[in-house]
Design an enzyme around this catalytic site. Structure first.
Site, PDB file in Angstrom:
ATOM      1  N   ILE A 192     -22.480 -39.395  14.624  1.00 56.67           N
ATOM      2  CA  ILE A 192     -21.216 -39.413  15.688  1.00 56.67           C
ATOM      3  C   ILE A 192     -21.548 -40.425  16.634  1.00 56.67           C
ATOM      4  O   ILE A 192     -22.217 -39.806  17.601  1.00 56.67           O
ATOM      5  CB  ILE A 192     -20.652 -38.256  15.894  1.00 56.67           C
ATOM      6  CG1 ILE A 192     -20.174 -37.294  14.647  1.00 56.67           C
ATOM      7  CG2 ILE A 192     -19.080 -38.455  16.608  1.00 56.67           C
ATOM      8  CD1 ILE A 192     -19.529 -37.924  13.683  1.00 56.67           C
ATOM      9  N   GLU A 224     -19.693 -46.680   7.786  1.00 52.03           N
ATOM     10  CA  GLU A 224     -18.374 -47.298   7.420  1.00 52.03           C
ATOM     11  C   GLU A 224     -18.127 -47.636   5.984  1.00 52.03           C
ATOM     12  O   GLU A 224     -17.405 -48.793   5.731  1.00 52.03           O
ATOM     13  CB  GLU A 224     -17.811 -48.288   8.212  1.00 52.03           C
ATOM     14  CG  GLU A 224     -18.151 -48.289   9.775  1.00 52.03           C
ATOM     15  CD  GLU A 224     -17.279 -47.042  10.310  1.00 52.03           C
ATOM     16  OE1 GLU A 224     -16.451 -46.379   9.748  1.00 52.03           O
ATOM     17  OE2 GLU A 224     -17.483 -46.851  11.582  1.00 52.03           O
ATOM     18  N   GLY A 225     -18.847 -46.992   5.155  1.00 49.00           N
ATOM     19  CA  GLY A 225     -18.700 -47.354   3.725  1.00 49.00           C
ATOM     20  C   GLY A 225     -20.048 -47.935   3.158  1.00 49.00           C
ATOM     21  O   GLY A 225     -20.126 -49.071   3.760  1.00 49.00           O
ATOM     22  N   ARG A 263     -42.321 -74.037  18.372  1.00 51.26           N
ATOM     23  CA  ARG A 263     -43.611 -73.611  18.057  1.00 51.26           C
ATOM     24  C   ARG A 263     -44.632 -74.693  17.026  1.00 51.26           C
ATOM     25  O   ARG A 263     -43.841 -74.992  16.164  1.00 51.26           O
ATOM     26  CB  ARG A 263     -43.557 -72.217  17.137  1.00 51.26           C
ATOM     27  CG  ARG A 263     -44.680 -71.877  16.401  1.00 51.26           C
ATOM     28  CD  ARG A 263     -45.610 -71.264  17.357  1.00 51.26           C
ATOM     29  NE  ARG A 263     -46.754 -70.588  16.343  1.00 51.26           N
ATOM     30  CZ  ARG A 263     -47.574 -69.441  16.727  1.00 51.26           C
ATOM     31  NH1 ARG A 263     -47.677 -69.439  18.169  1.00 51.26           N
ATOM     32  NH2 ARG A 263     -48.423 -68.848  16.100  1.00 51.26           N
ATOM     33  N   ARG A 268     -21.380 -53.497  20.035  1.00 57.00           N
ATOM     34  CA  ARG A 268     -20.146 -53.604  19.173  1.00 57.00           C
ATOM     35  C   ARG A 268     -19.816 -52.246  18.748  1.00 57.00           C
ATOM     36  O   ARG A 268     -18.727 -52.043  18.774  1.00 57.00           O
ATOM     37  CB  ARG A 268     -20.334 -54.542  17.954  1.00 57.00           C
ATOM     38  CG  ARG A 268     -19.033 -55.026  17.338  1.00 57.00           C
ATOM     39  CD  ARG A 268     -18.883 -54.265  16.184  1.00 57.00           C
ATOM     40  NE  ARG A 268     -19.832 -53.811  15.197  1.00 57.00           N
ATOM     41  CZ  ARG A 268     -20.181 -52.963  14.491  1.00 57.00           C
ATOM     42  NH1 ARG A 268     -19.322 -51.661  14.868  1.00 57.00           N
ATOM     43  NH2 ARG A 268     -21.288 -52.640  13.624  1.00 57.00           N
TER      44      ARG A 268
END
Length: 390
Positions: free
Chosen positions: A169, A369-370, A274, A96
């Site tokens: 980057i 991104e923050g 399981r 993404r």
């Protein structure tokens, strides 16, 4: 009689999508299952990614800059773009991120702030996957405070000379063009920098424990000379780069819903098959409580993303709406991943299952991104009218 809820879409959220949006969902989900999922564990383990091949495939699907208009871009709705991010991140956050950096950072910056010549030169090639872009804002000493960046562009006649460095980057080592933000005598400005320009160097960042299926670089600029035509003509200050970050954060708040869903689905399948103490793990009360908590978080995050997508498509989106979505949805996704890991036991740390890979990736998504703290302060300022940033 109402139908039994679908364990994979408990609140039937995707029923709210348009026909075109569902078609995009199905196309991206099918591509991801056939072309990405079988290879992603190997890419993660090796720390490598076939960038050119992926760019071509994403370009053919129309995913690169898909929510932008013109210049070879698809011009889809914001929700359609978000759903594509969701389906990609269900495989891996790095995939993404590959699409998000290309479309919401590099392409969006040129589309929003570039000259017509810059748009014509780069956007059609980038939309087709024939050229890759990266976005140079973050520096080693300037993360949450980008206004303190040290990279500087100075005038030399009619040219600009760029010196400095950028860090963390995405796609930096494979990019054909970099959007670079730098201090100037006229404030922070953006530059379109072909990566074959003398003075440009991209150094691979190694030894990562997260987002390993993503290529990360340090960019270095040493007396890199650019013509006047390389600068974005109008925008000054942080308004330019922050507008691009808002686009990327929008993709994240949808994308992490996919990562959370993948972890929940892995845990559900595992606990149904399981057996311990004579019955499936899913038959135990503590397991069902964890699964119930997971499905609540996955669907709650999905609803948050859908509403923010509606705000975007109606032109009512505020950047604090995006902060709300990133803060809430990444937090939910991390909790789902951690809980899913416990249900898989020792298998939860194996690359044979996606859970630990998603869990590690989401620790980076929480920060980039923050950071969580910065988005919390943005929300606090929004509801109180008081800034606590400084």
């Amino acid at each position: 009689m109402s139908s039994t809820p679908d364990p994979h879409d408990f609140l039937d959220i995707d029923a709210e999508l348009s026909g075109e949006e569902r078609d995009i969902r199905d196309a991206v989900r099918g591509f991801a299952a056939d072309q990405l999922a079988p290879h992603v564990a190997g890419w993660y383990e090796s720390g490598q990614l076939p960038a050119a091949e992926l760019a071509k495939g994403f370009g053919q699907l129309g995913l690169l800059g898909m929510h932008l208009e013109g210049y070879g871009c698809s011009g889809t709705s914001g929700i359609a773009y978000g759903i594509a991010c969701r389906e990609l991140e269900a495989v891996d956050s790095g995939l993404r991120s590959f699409v998000s950096v290309q479309g919401s950072l590099a392409m969006y910056a040129i589309h929003k702030w570039g000259s017509e010549d810059q748009k014509q030169e780069w956007l059609p090639k980038m939309a087709a996957g024939e050229a890759l872009g990266c976005f140079g804002l973050t520096e080693p000493d300037a993360g949450s405070d980008p206004g303190s960046m040290r990279t500087r562009a100075t005038r030399d006649g009619s040219d600009w000379v760029l010196n400095g460095s950028k860090m963390w980057i995405t796609n930096g080592t494979v990019a054909n063009v970099a959007v670079v933000w730098a201090q100037t005598d006229d404030g922070i400005r953006g530059f379109v920098v072909p990566t074959d320009t003398p003075g440009f160097t991209a150094n691979e960042v190694k030894h990562k424990l997260s987002l390993r299926a993503s290529l990360t670089a340090e960019l270095v600029f040493e007396d890199l000379r650019l013509p006047e035509s390389a600068v974005f003509p109008e925008v000054r200050g942080l308004r330019g780069p922050l507008s691009c970050l808002n686009e990327a954060r929008y993709g994240i708040l949808f994308g992490v819903v996919g990562a959370a869903r993948a972890c929940y689905e892995s845990a559900l399948e595992y606990t149904l098959t399981r057996e311990q103490f004579g019955k499936p793990l899913a038959g135990f009360q503590l397991t069902q409580r964890k699964l119930a908590d997971m499905i609540v978080e996955v669907n709650r995050a999905g609803l948050v993303a859908l509403q923010i997508g509606r705000l975007k498509d109606s032109g009512k989106l505020h950047h604090n709406h995006v902060s709300f979505g990133k803060l809430a949805n990444v937090r939910s996704a991390i909790e789902v991943a951690r809980s899913a890991r416990t249900l898989l036991g020792a298998n939860g740390i194996s690359l044979e299952y996606p859970v630990m890979r998603h869990m590690n990736n989401l620790e980076t998504v929480l920060t980039y991104e923050g950071t969580e703290e910065m988005h919390a302060l943005s929300l606090g300022q929004s509801v109180t009218g008081l800034s606590a940033f400084r």
